[in-house]
Design a protein around this motif. Structure first.
Motif, PDB file in Angstrom:
ATOM      1  N   TYR A  44       0.760  -1.021   0.161  1.00  0.00           N
ATOM      2  CA  TYR A  44      -0.043  -0.037  -0.083  1.00  0.00           C
ATOM      3  C   TYR A  44       0.988   1.199   0.026  1.00  0.00           C
ATOM      4  O   TYR A  44       2.060   1.107   0.517  1.00  0.00           O
ATOM      5  CB  TYR A  44      -0.895   0.038   1.182  1.00  0.00           C
ATOM      6  CG  TYR A  44      -2.154  -0.988   1.065  1.00  0.00           C
ATOM      7  CD1 TYR A  44      -3.091  -0.855   0.202  1.00  0.00           C
ATOM      8  CD2 TYR A  44      -1.970  -2.186   1.646  1.00  0.00           C
ATOM      9  CE1 TYR A  44      -3.989  -1.643   0.514  1.00  0.00           C
ATOM     10  CE2 TYR A  44      -2.858  -3.125   1.700  1.00  0.00           C
ATOM     11  CZ  TYR A  44      -3.954  -2.871   0.922  1.00  0.00           C
ATOM     12  OH  TYR A  44      -5.022  -3.918   0.929  1.00  0.00           O
ATOM     13  N   ASP A 104      -2.866   5.274  -1.289  1.00  0.00           N
ATOM     14  CA  ASP A 104      -3.843   4.137  -1.036  1.00  0.00           C
ATOM     15  C   ASP A 104      -4.338   4.324   0.427  1.00  0.00           C
ATOM     16  O   ASP A 104      -5.371   4.243   0.536  1.00  0.00           O
ATOM     17  CB  ASP A 104      -3.067   3.144  -1.182  1.00  0.00           C
ATOM     18  CG  ASP A 104      -2.607   2.518  -2.463  1.00  0.00           C
ATOM     19  OD1 ASP A 104      -3.295   3.117  -3.572  1.00  0.00           O
ATOM     20  OD2 ASP A 104      -1.799   1.716  -2.592  1.00  0.00           O
ATOM     21  N   ARG A 105      -3.464   4.686   1.324  1.00  0.00           N
ATOM     22  CA  ARG A 105      -3.909   5.012   2.612  1.00  0.00           C
ATOM     23  C   ARG A 105      -4.989   6.225   2.685  1.00  0.00           C
ATOM     24  O   ARG A 105      -6.043   6.067   3.324  1.00  0.00           O
ATOM     25  CB  ARG A 105      -2.604   5.212   3.553  1.00  0.00           C
ATOM     26  CG  ARG A 105      -3.047   5.735   5.021  1.00  0.00           C
ATOM     27  CD  ARG A 105      -1.762   6.069   5.862  1.00  0.00           C
ATOM     28  NE  ARG A 105      -2.156   6.425   6.946  1.00  0.00           N
ATOM     29  CZ  ARG A 105      -2.460   7.740   7.640  1.00  0.00           C
ATOM     30  NH1 ARG A 105      -2.662   8.851   6.779  1.00  0.00           N
ATOM     31  NH2 ARG A 105      -2.640   7.790   9.018  1.00  0.00           N
ATOM     32  N   LYS A 120      -6.907   7.327   0.373  1.00  0.00           N
ATOM     33  CA  LYS A 120      -8.095   7.020  -0.399  1.00  0.00           C
ATOM     34  C   LYS A 120      -8.852   5.964   0.614  1.00  0.00           C
ATOM     35  O   LYS A 120     -10.226   6.175   0.948  1.00  0.00           O
ATOM     36  CB  LYS A 120      -7.818   6.292  -1.551  1.00  0.00           C
ATOM     37  CG  LYS A 120      -7.189   7.187  -2.683  1.00  0.00           C
ATOM     38  CD  LYS A 120      -7.104   6.251  -3.926  1.00  0.00           C
ATOM     39  CE  LYS A 120      -6.431   7.310  -4.830  1.00  0.00           C
ATOM     40  NZ  LYS A 120      -6.114   6.361  -6.288  1.00  0.00           N
ATOM     41  N   ILE A 121      -8.314   5.142   1.262  1.00  0.00           N
ATOM     42  CA  ILE A 121      -8.995   4.218   2.345  1.00  0.00           C
ATOM     43  C   ILE A 121      -9.549   5.005   3.595  1.00  0.00           C
ATOM     44  O   ILE A 121     -10.874   4.902   3.902  1.00  0.00           O
ATOM     45  CB  ILE A 121      -7.878   2.977   2.685  1.00  0.00           C
ATOM     46  CG1 ILE A 121      -7.827   2.183   1.630  1.00  0.00           C
ATOM     47  CG2 ILE A 121      -8.715   2.230   3.798  1.00  0.00           C
ATOM     48  CD1 ILE A 121      -6.960   0.835   1.598  1.00  0.00           C
ATOM     49  N   LEU A 180     -11.254  -5.225   4.045  1.00  0.00           N
ATOM     50  CA  LEU A 180     -10.322  -4.501   3.147  1.00  0.00           C
ATOM     51  C   LEU A 180     -10.430  -4.673   2.115  1.00  0.00           C
ATOM     52  O   LEU A 180     -10.100  -3.746   0.968  1.00  0.00           O
ATOM     53  CB  LEU A 180      -8.995  -5.145   3.867  1.00  0.00           C
ATOM     54  CG  LEU A 180      -7.594  -4.511   3.398  1.00  0.00           C
ATOM     55  CD1 LEU A 180      -7.540  -2.991   3.484  1.00  0.00           C
ATOM     56  CD2 LEU A 180      -6.501  -5.153   4.022  1.00  0.00           C
ATOM     57  N   LYS A 181     -10.589  -5.797   1.365  1.00  0.00           N
ATOM     58  CA  LYS A 181     -10.962  -6.113   0.039  1.00  0.00           C
ATOM     59  C   LYS A 181     -11.901  -5.326  -0.485  1.00  0.00           C
ATOM     60  O   LYS A 181     -12.076  -4.748  -1.545  1.00  0.00           O
ATOM     61  CB  LYS A 181     -11.096  -7.709  -0.395  1.00  0.00           C
ATOM     62  CG  LYS A 181     -11.029  -7.890  -1.618  1.00  0.00           C
ATOM     63  CD  LYS A 181     -11.366  -9.365  -1.996  1.00  0.00           C
ATOM     64  CE  LYS A 181     -11.065 -10.025  -3.210  1.00  0.00           C
ATOM     65  NZ  LYS A 181     -11.115 -11.360  -3.342  1.00  0.00           N
ATOM     66  N   CYS A 196     -10.905  -1.588  -0.849  1.00  0.00           N
ATOM     67  CA  CYS A 196     -10.177  -1.497  -1.908  1.00  0.00           C
ATOM     68  C   CYS A 196     -10.653  -1.421  -3.432  1.00  0.00           C
ATOM     69  O   CYS A 196     -10.370  -0.458  -4.242  1.00  0.00           O
ATOM     70  CB  CYS A 196      -9.183  -2.785  -1.993  1.00  0.00           C
ATOM     71  SG  CYS A 196      -8.083  -2.514  -0.660  1.00  0.00           S
ATOM     72  N   ILE A 211      -8.473   0.523  -5.971  1.00  0.00           N
ATOM     73  CA  ILE A 211      -7.047   0.348  -5.593  1.00  0.00           C
ATOM     74  C   ILE A 211      -6.923  -0.980  -5.474  1.00  0.00           C
ATOM     75  O   ILE A 211      -7.832  -1.852  -5.513  1.00  0.00           O
ATOM     76  CB  ILE A 211      -6.441   1.052  -4.557  1.00  0.00           C
ATOM     77  CG1 ILE A 211      -6.894   0.586  -3.303  1.00  0.00           C
ATOM     78  CG2 ILE A 211      -6.334   2.512  -4.720  1.00  0.00           C
ATOM     79  CD1 ILE A 211      -6.297   1.201  -2.094  1.00  0.00           C
ATOM     80  N   ARG A 212      -5.691  -1.747  -5.713  1.00  0.00           N
ATOM     81  CA  ARG A 212      -5.486  -3.125  -5.973  1.00  0.00           C
ATOM     82  C   ARG A 212      -5.473  -3.609  -4.389  1.00  0.00           C
ATOM     83  O   ARG A 212      -5.035  -3.310  -3.518  1.00  0.00           O
ATOM     84  CB  ARG A 212      -3.969  -3.331  -6.292  1.00  0.00           C
ATOM     85  CG  ARG A 212      -3.875  -5.074  -6.334  1.00  0.00           C
ATOM     86  CD  ARG A 212      -2.404  -5.417  -7.006  1.00  0.00           C
ATOM     87  NE  ARG A 212      -2.055  -6.582  -6.885  1.00  0.00           N
ATOM     88  CZ  ARG A 212      -0.797  -7.077  -7.247  1.00  0.00           C
ATOM     89  NH1 ARG A 212       0.084  -6.275  -7.858  1.00  0.00           N
ATOM     90  NH2 ARG A 212      -0.553  -8.497  -7.167  1.00  0.00           N
ATOM     91  N   TYR A 213      -6.377  -4.856  -4.093  1.00  0.00           N
ATOM     92  CA  TYR A 213      -6.175  -5.434  -2.854  1.00  0.00           C
ATOM     93  C   TYR A 213      -5.037  -6.134  -2.630  1.00  0.00           C
ATOM     94  O   TYR A 213      -4.496  -6.904  -3.087  1.00  0.00           O
ATOM     95  CB  TYR A 213      -7.537  -6.319  -2.695  1.00  0.00           C
ATOM     96  CG  TYR A 213      -7.411  -7.196  -1.661  1.00  0.00           C
ATOM     97  CD1 TYR A 213      -7.521  -6.809  -0.359  1.00  0.00           C
ATOM     98  CD2 TYR A 213      -7.070  -8.501  -1.908  1.00  0.00           C
ATOM     99  CE1 TYR A 213      -7.461  -7.522   0.672  1.00  0.00           C
ATOM    100  CE2 TYR A 213      -7.125  -9.570  -0.587  1.00  0.00           C
ATOM    101  CZ  TYR A 213      -7.319  -8.887   0.585  1.00  0.00           C
ATOM    102  OH  TYR A 213      -7.183  -9.706   1.565  1.00  0.00           O
ATOM    103  N   ARG A 214      -4.684  -5.633  -1.331  1.00  0.00           N
ATOM    104  CA  ARG A 214      -3.217  -6.835  -0.755  1.00  0.00           C
ATOM    105  C   ARG A 214      -3.918  -7.064   0.918  1.00  0.00           C
ATOM    106  O   ARG A 214      -4.585  -6.189   1.417  1.00  0.00           O
ATOM    107  CB  ARG A 214      -2.378  -5.634  -0.690  1.00  0.00           C
ATOM    108  CG  ARG A 214      -1.948  -5.209  -1.892  1.00  0.00           C
ATOM    109  CD  ARG A 214      -0.680  -4.141  -1.731  1.00  0.00           C
ATOM    110  NE  ARG A 214      -0.458  -3.705  -3.284  1.00  0.00           N
ATOM    111  CZ  ARG A 214      -0.886  -2.577  -3.881  1.00  0.00           C
ATOM    112  NH1 ARG A 214      -1.788  -1.922  -3.384  1.00  0.00           N
ATOM    113  NH2 ARG A 214      -0.512  -2.120  -4.875  1.00  0.00           N
TER     114      ARG A 214
END
Length: 262
Positions: A62, A66-67, A69-70, A192-193, A196, A201-204
């Protein structure tokens, strides 16, 4: 027994190791049940087996963007799992440590939280069943895993939002499930998925959040090695050095490329 089978098109070395671990478990169980006399899997030499190259990008974690946005997407959420995700982006913690946090671990005066326990899975005696429980230790298993971490304004706001969910009662787990117990990692990653996907954004997995926070601190020019080890709560300096190197190497590469090729 030695195998020379090439599976270079099928599995990575990591996957092959996992396969052998599973086979060892199956054979060990069969030996205990007197189904077979010995575990032949343990005599299998996998070192000669050619495997597929690992597609492991150490920078596939991440990002700060990304942070942001979440956190923005979850700013009005009242779901404990969503709030736990936000908290994990504010601390250098493993998901099991986030799940085990209590309101009583917080020092309101210093605005710090004591990290001293985690939620772990315990395998049953029969080897087939198990259960989750809170263990009064972290992954290191000793005092090196215990420390007080600063709670930023964002983190304190998350704590206050949680307290409101429980009618202002700041006691017990900070992030509670419907029955008042601790959260579960599988459900944490499902939430979390979902977020995302919501923000595009891509899930990790949750482990990559931990990688992000450790790398972010490791790249801070004011962060010395001793302090970084305390924040990450590692016993081995090489682990802290790994995060520090990854973060600073990326910055150095970017600067050099901009100077030479920009």
């Amino acid at each position: 027994m030695e195998l020379s089978l090439s599976i270079s098109e099928k599995a990575t070395r990591h996957q092959l190791t996992e396969i052998k671990t599973i086979l060892n478990g199956i054979y060990d169980y069969a030996v205990i049940r007197d189904i077979v006399p010995v575990n032949v899997a343990r005599n299998c030499n996998t070192r000669t087996i050619r495997t597929k190259a690992e597609q492991n990008d150490p920078y596939n974690v991440y990002t700060q963007s990304d942070r942001a946005k979440i956190l923005l997407a979850l700013k009005d959420s009242t779901d404990p799992y969503d709030l736990a995700i936000c908290m994990m982006f504010c601390l250098c913690c493993r998901v099991g440590e986030i799940e085990a946090m209590h309101f009583e671990d917080i020092n309101q005066e210093t605005q710090e939280i004591l990290i001293h326990s985690e939620i772990v899975y315990v395998t049953g005696i029969d080897g087939n069943s198990g259960y989750f429980k809170e263990a009064d230790h972290t992954k290191t298993g000793d005092d090196s895993g215990v420390d007080r971490l600063p709670l930023t304004a964002t983190a304190m706001e998350i704590v206050n939002r949680c307290a409101k969910l429980y009618g202002g009662k700041a006691e017990g787990y900070i992030f509670k499930n419907e029955s008042g117990g601790f959260l579960y990692t599988k459900t944490f990653n499902r939430h979390l998925k979902a977020v995302c996907g919501q923000v595009g954004i891509r899930y990790r997995s949750s482990h990559k959040i931990r990688f992000y926070t450790d790398s972010a601190l490791g790249g801070d020019e004011d962060m010395d090695m001793a302090t970084l080890m305390r924040c990450g709560r590692w016993k081995d300096p090489s682990t802290a050095m790994h995060y520090q190197r990854m973060a600073r190497e990326k910055t150095v590469k970017r600067r050099a490329f901009n100077r030479q090729f920009g």
